[in-house]
Structures are given as C-alpha cells and as structure tokens.
Write a protein that holds these residues in place. Sequence first.
Motif: not given
Length: 123
Positions: A47-58, A71-79
């Motif tokens: 494991f290195a890192a994870a992010i909540g897709w809705g919350s943005g919690r890292t 980080s994430r970009d929900n509109a682009r479906n990118m992390v």
Amino acid sequence: QVQLVESGGGLVQAGGSLRLSCAASGRAFSPSFMGWFRQAPGKEREFAAAIGWGSGRTYVADAVKGRFTISRDNARNMVSLQMNSLKPEDTAVYFCGVHSGGSIYNSNSYAAWGQGTQVTVSS
C-alpha cells in the motif's frame, strides 16, 4: 468492467519528483476508494496511498508520508500520485486499483488494476 491505465513513471535521481496518473473508464465508475500500490522486485504488493472518491479523504503509508500526495479528479475519473523527495527504496512498479470492499490497505480489497508503471530511483 473498469479499465485503468497508469502513466508518468520513469527514471529519476534520488531527491527528484514524479507525478503518476491513472485514468479509469467503464460503464459505471463510482468506487468508494481509489488506491495506489507498489511492488518492488521480490516483494509483495504494498500500500502507498488511497483516497475516498466521494469524500476526498486521503490515506498514505508511513513510508511515504510527507513525500507523496494523492489526489482525484472525479469529473475526469482520474487519480494522481505526486511523489517528491524520492528515495531508492521507492523503486517499484506502481499500480492503480479500484477498491471493492474490505481494508483499503490490503491489495485483495481491490477488484481491478492497471498495468502498472515503473518508477526507478537511482542514487
């Protein structure tokens, strides 16, 4: 089915930086978490890192805390994974995964993975 494609890996000297990106596509994409794992030669996927897709919690591993940022970009479906102050021990293939249930720190909790992108950090 979800398709994931990582990019941004390469060869960098210790102390340098890289930014990894993961693009997701599919009929429906609404994960609870997206994660980055890494696998060094002869070792298990870590494991290195994870992010909540809705919350943005890292969430980040102790080994990379203060150096890596997810980080994430929900509109682009990118992390993305911004990696700074890289060390030789960061050398690994980095994989992006879609969480499907269970502990986000366990690679078995992810249902789909990208092909991986190689990160090599030289002394």
